[in-house]
Design a protein around this motif. Structure first.
Motif, PDB file in Angstrom:
ATOM      1  N   THR A 100     -43.967  69.328  19.053  1.00 58.13           N
ATOM      2  CA  THR A 100     -43.157  68.571  18.112  1.00 58.13           C
ATOM      3  C   THR A 100     -42.056  67.914  18.928  1.00 58.13           C
ATOM      4  OG1 THR A 100     -43.625  70.066  16.279  1.00 58.13           O
ATOM      5  CG2 THR A 100     -41.643  68.699  16.098  1.00 58.13           C
ATOM      6  N   TRP A 101     -41.843  66.623  18.675  1.00 58.24           N
ATOM      7  CA  TRP A 101     -40.896  65.855  19.477  1.00 58.24           C
ATOM      8  C   TRP A 101     -39.780  65.283  18.602  1.00 58.24           C
ATOM      9  CZ3 TRP A 101     -42.120  65.699  24.680  1.00 58.24           C
ATOM     10  CH2 TRP A 101     -43.448  65.972  25.027  1.00 58.24           C
ATOM     11  N   ALA A 102     -38.570  65.322  19.107  1.00 60.44           N
ATOM     12  CA  ALA A 102     -37.490  64.509  18.546  1.00 60.44           C
ATOM     13  C   ALA A 102     -37.468  63.250  19.382  1.00 60.44           C
ATOM     14  CB  ALA A 102     -36.152  65.236  18.622  1.00 60.44           C
ATOM     15  N   ILE A 103     -37.741  62.122  18.754  1.00 55.66           N
ATOM     16  CA  ILE A 103     -37.875  60.859  19.474  1.00 55.66           C
ATOM     17  C   ILE A 103     -36.689  59.973  19.125  1.00 55.66           C
ATOM     18  CG2 ILE A 103     -39.316  58.833  19.841  1.00 55.66           C
ATOM     19  CD1 ILE A 103     -41.737  60.541  19.107  1.00 55.66           C
ATOM     20  N   PHE A 104     -35.887  59.692  20.129  1.00 59.40           N
ATOM     21  CA  PHE A 104     -34.670  58.907  19.948  1.00 59.40           C
ATOM     22  C   PHE A 104     -34.913  57.478  20.421  1.00 59.40           C
ATOM     23  CE2 PHE A 104     -33.523  63.280  20.092  1.00 59.40           C
ATOM     24  CZ  PHE A 104     -32.491  63.404  19.174  1.00 59.40           C
ATOM     25  N   SER A 105     -34.632  56.538  19.542  1.00 57.39           N
ATOM     26  CA  SER A 105     -34.867  55.128  19.851  1.00 57.39           C
ATOM     27  C   SER A 105     -33.559  54.455  20.255  1.00 57.39           C
ATOM     28  CB  SER A 105     -35.439  54.404  18.621  1.00 57.39           C
ATOM     29  OG  SER A 105     -36.647  55.014  18.217  1.00 57.39           O
ATOM     30  N   TYR A 106     -33.638  53.634  21.291  1.00 59.73           N
ATOM     31  CA  TYR A 106     -32.454  52.880  21.703  1.00 59.73           C
ATOM     32  C   TYR A 106     -32.891  51.706  22.567  1.00 59.73           C
ATOM     33  CZ  TYR A 106     -32.954  55.925  25.809  1.00 59.73           C
ATOM     34  OH  TYR A 106     -33.435  56.613  26.882  1.00 59.73           O
ATOM     35  N   ASP A 153     -39.927  66.480  29.282  1.00 61.56           N
ATOM     36  CA  ASP A 153     -39.107  65.395  28.744  1.00 61.56           C
ATOM     37  C   ASP A 153     -39.840  64.092  29.046  1.00 61.56           C
ATOM     38  OD1 ASP A 153     -37.228  67.236  28.110  1.00 61.56           O
ATOM     39  OD2 ASP A 153     -35.656  66.440  29.394  1.00 61.56           O
ATOM     40  N   ILE A 154     -39.773  63.149  28.124  1.00 65.03           N
ATOM     41  CA  ILE A 154     -40.457  61.875  28.348  1.00 65.03           C
ATOM     42  C   ILE A 154     -39.503  60.732  28.016  1.00 65.03           C
ATOM     43  CG2 ILE A 154     -42.366  60.383  27.647  1.00 65.03           C
ATOM     44  CD1 ILE A 154     -43.984  62.873  27.000  1.00 65.03           C
ATOM     45  N   SER A 155     -39.420  59.772  28.929  1.00 63.85           N
ATOM     46  CA  SER A 155     -38.707  58.520  28.666  1.00 63.85           C
ATOM     47  C   SER A 155     -39.735  57.403  28.656  1.00 63.85           C
ATOM     48  CB  SER A 155     -37.656  58.235  29.747  1.00 63.85           C
ATOM     49  OG  SER A 155     -36.604  59.179  29.690  1.00 63.85           O
ATOM     50  N   VAL A 156     -39.718  56.597  27.608  1.00 59.99           N
ATOM     51  CA  VAL A 156     -40.689  55.518  27.445  1.00 59.99           C
ATOM     52  C   VAL A 156     -40.025  54.206  27.838  1.00 59.99           C
ATOM     53  CG1 VAL A 156     -42.247  54.347  25.853  1.00 59.99           C
ATOM     54  CG2 VAL A 156     -41.757  56.786  25.542  1.00 59.99           C
ATOM     55  N   HIS A 157     -40.574  53.546  28.866  1.00 60.36           N
ATOM     56  CA  HIS A 157     -40.029  52.273  29.326  1.00 60.36           C
ATOM     57  C   HIS A 157     -40.633  51.121  28.545  1.00 60.36           C
ATOM     58  CE1 HIS A 157     -37.992  53.450  33.222  1.00 60.36           C
ATOM     59  NE2 HIS A 157     -38.505  54.582  32.781  1.00 60.36           N
ATOM     60  N   ALA A 158     -39.916  50.022  28.542  1.00 59.15           N
ATOM     61  CA  ALA A 158     -40.398  48.829  27.861  1.00 59.15           C
ATOM     62  C   ALA A 158     -41.756  48.422  28.415  1.00 59.15           C
ATOM     63  CB  ALA A 158     -39.398  47.685  28.038  1.00 59.15           C
ATOM     64  N   LEU A 174     -37.098  52.379  25.946  1.00 60.86           N
ATOM     65  CA  LEU A 174     -37.181  52.215  24.496  1.00 60.86           C
ATOM     66  C   LEU A 174     -36.981  53.520  23.742  1.00 60.86           C
ATOM     67  CD1 LEU A 174     -40.262  49.831  24.231  1.00 60.86           C
ATOM     68  CD2 LEU A 174     -37.854  49.230  24.213  1.00 60.86           C
ATOM     69  N   GLU A 175     -37.527  54.606  24.279  1.00 64.02           N
ATOM     70  CA  GLU A 175     -37.471  55.885  23.568  1.00 64.02           C
ATOM     71  C   GLU A 175     -37.254  57.035  24.540  1.00 64.02           C
ATOM     72  OE1 GLU A 175     -40.452  54.966  19.796  1.00 64.02           O
ATOM     73  OE2 GLU A 175     -41.223  56.072  21.534  1.00 64.02           O
ATOM     74  N   TYR A 176     -36.658  58.089  23.998  1.00 64.69           N
ATOM     75  CA  TYR A 176     -36.434  59.320  24.758  1.00 64.69           C
ATOM     76  C   TYR A 176     -36.984  60.463  23.921  1.00 64.69           C
ATOM     77  CZ  TYR A 176     -33.798  63.189  26.854  1.00 64.69           C
ATOM     78  OH  TYR A 176     -33.436  64.377  27.438  1.00 64.69           O
ATOM     79  N   TRP A 177     -37.965  61.197  24.459  1.00 65.37           N
ATOM     80  CA  TRP A 177     -38.649  62.253  23.718  1.00 65.37           C
ATOM     81  C   TRP A 177     -38.158  63.615  24.199  1.00 65.37           C
ATOM     82  CZ3 TRP A 177     -44.630  61.133  23.287  1.00 65.37           C
ATOM     83  CH2 TRP A 177     -44.815  59.819  22.814  1.00 65.37           C
ATOM     84  N   VAL A 178     -37.762  64.460  23.252  1.00 63.92           N
ATOM     85  CA  VAL A 178     -37.302  65.814  23.559  1.00 63.92           C
ATOM     86  C   VAL A 178     -38.215  66.807  22.847  1.00 63.92           C
ATOM     87  CG1 VAL A 178     -35.377  67.438  23.391  1.00 63.92           C
ATOM     88  CG2 VAL A 178     -34.923  65.005  23.753  1.00 63.92           C
ATOM     89  N   PRO A 179     -38.837  67.753  23.569  1.00 65.64           N
ATOM     90  CA  PRO A 179     -39.676  68.753  22.915  1.00 65.64           C
ATOM     91  C   PRO A 179     -38.812  69.772  22.176  1.00 65.64           C
ATOM     92  CG  PRO A 179     -39.495  69.256  25.247  1.00 65.64           C
ATOM     93  CD  PRO A 179     -38.756  67.953  25.026  1.00 65.64           C
ATOM     94  N   ILE A 180     -39.135  70.036  20.925  1.00 63.62           N
ATOM     95  CA  ILE A 180     -38.298  70.917  20.104  1.00 63.62           C
ATOM     96  C   ILE A 180     -39.160  71.898  19.320  1.00 63.62           C
ATOM     97  CG2 ILE A 180     -36.351  69.312  19.835  1.00 63.62           C
ATOM     98  CD1 ILE A 180     -37.588  68.502  17.130  1.00 63.62           C
ATOM     99  N   LYS A 181     -38.519  72.961  18.843  1.00 61.45           N
ATOM    100  CA  LYS A 181     -39.173  73.887  17.930  1.00 61.45           C
ATOM    101  C   LYS A 181     -38.145  74.331  16.904  1.00 61.45           C
ATOM    102  CE  LYS A 181     -38.436  77.693  21.201  1.00 61.45           C
ATOM    103  NZ  LYS A 181     -39.106  78.725  22.039  1.00 61.45           N
TER     104      LYS A 181
END
Length: 292
Positions: free
Chosen positions: A223-229, A261-266, A275-282
């Protein structure tokens, strides 16, 4: 709330073992996470690397020891794990700005760093745009390097592998492998479950066959918290990570999961924009969540 308590337990562990050899892995186990995630959270929340915090605490305690009439400089150095007066002198001066031999002089100024205590602090009015998504495992392909040691020592090899990938055409090759559904280049910081090492990947999500030197890895289901910026720079990513850990996570009803941790580049070249920063959460347990 629970992970705040765990961070404080880790600080207590450091204090109890301050004169012993402190292992980052052992400290992180007290907090219930990997060494990378602990160092990352610690640095984001305090603005100080874990190794520097430990050095400051030891050198603060060393002042009292040096003022004691029956302790010599070498005795104090050995007490805090320094095998030579030179190494101890260097560490002491880096914290206090003076040599340890001057501590007993009247009027000499030194610094005092007390043990940290983590608390929930409500900050900021600026919103964080995010969504929660549960994703199945997926395949990424790209190039990687192993990372180990202190969190703060990882920046240089990461910068070097990006320069290498850009100069030898790897980035261009990876972009050609992206499907239409792909959002862009993926920076993946992937933990090794069996060791305290990490693998840093510059990759894309793809199902197509690959050839060397490209390699494939599977990102497990999380499960990911995906932050957009959209349009933010790599430097601003670090500030976002700070806000996620210090502002969002403590009151979210979730805690950090020990995934990548995942950072999504343009998708298109926009000077490294992310574009996005993904944080694994529980999810926190019901009893823990009720405390929030």
């Amino acid at each position: 709330m629970d992970w705040i308590e765990k961070m404080n337990e880790a600080i207590s562990y450091i204090e109890q073992h301050i004169t012993e050899t402190l292992s980052t892995e052992d400290i992180a186990k007290v907090a219930g996470c990997s060494s990378y995630h602990f160092q990352r959270m610690f640095a984001y929340m305090t603005g100080v690397p874990l190794s520097e915090y430990i050095r400051r605490r030891r050198m603060s305690l060393a002042v009292a020891d040096l003022k004691s009439a029956d302790m010599k400089i070498m005795d104090v150095a050995l007490k805090y794990g320094y095998r030579s007066p030179t190494a101890f002198n260097r560490a002491f001066q880096s914290v206090h700005g003076i040599a340890p031999s001057l501590v007993k002089l009247e009027g000499v100024s030194v610094k005092s760093y007390t043990p940290l205590s983590f608390q929930i602090v409500v900050k900021g009015v600026e919103s964080l745009d995010f969504r929660i998504e549960t994703k199945e495992a997926f395949r990424v392909v790209g190039i990687s390097i192993p990372l180990f040691g202190d969190f703060e020592s990882m920046n240089e090899p990461i910068e070097q592998v990006w320069k290498f990938a850009e100069s030898n055409g790897t980035i261009k090759k990876l972009k050609s492998l992206m499907g239409n559904e792909s959002s862009g280049l993926l920076e993946v910081m992937m933990p090794d479950e069996n060791t305290e090492t990490w693998r840093y990947l510059i990759s894309v999500a793809a199902d197509t066959p690959i050839e060397e030197p490209l390699e494939e890895h599977i990102v497990a289901a999380y499960t990911w918290a995906i932050f957009s910026y959209e349009g933010k720079t790599i430097e601003e990513t670090q500030e976002l990570g700070n806000r996620v850990i210090s502002e969002w996570l403590p009151t979210s009803g979730y805690e950090y999961d020990n995934g990548p941790d995942i950072s999504v580049h343009a998708k298109e070249n926009s000077e490294g924009a992310i574009l996005e920063y993904w944080v694994p959460i529980k999810k926190l347990s019901k009893s823990e969540a009720e405390i929030l």
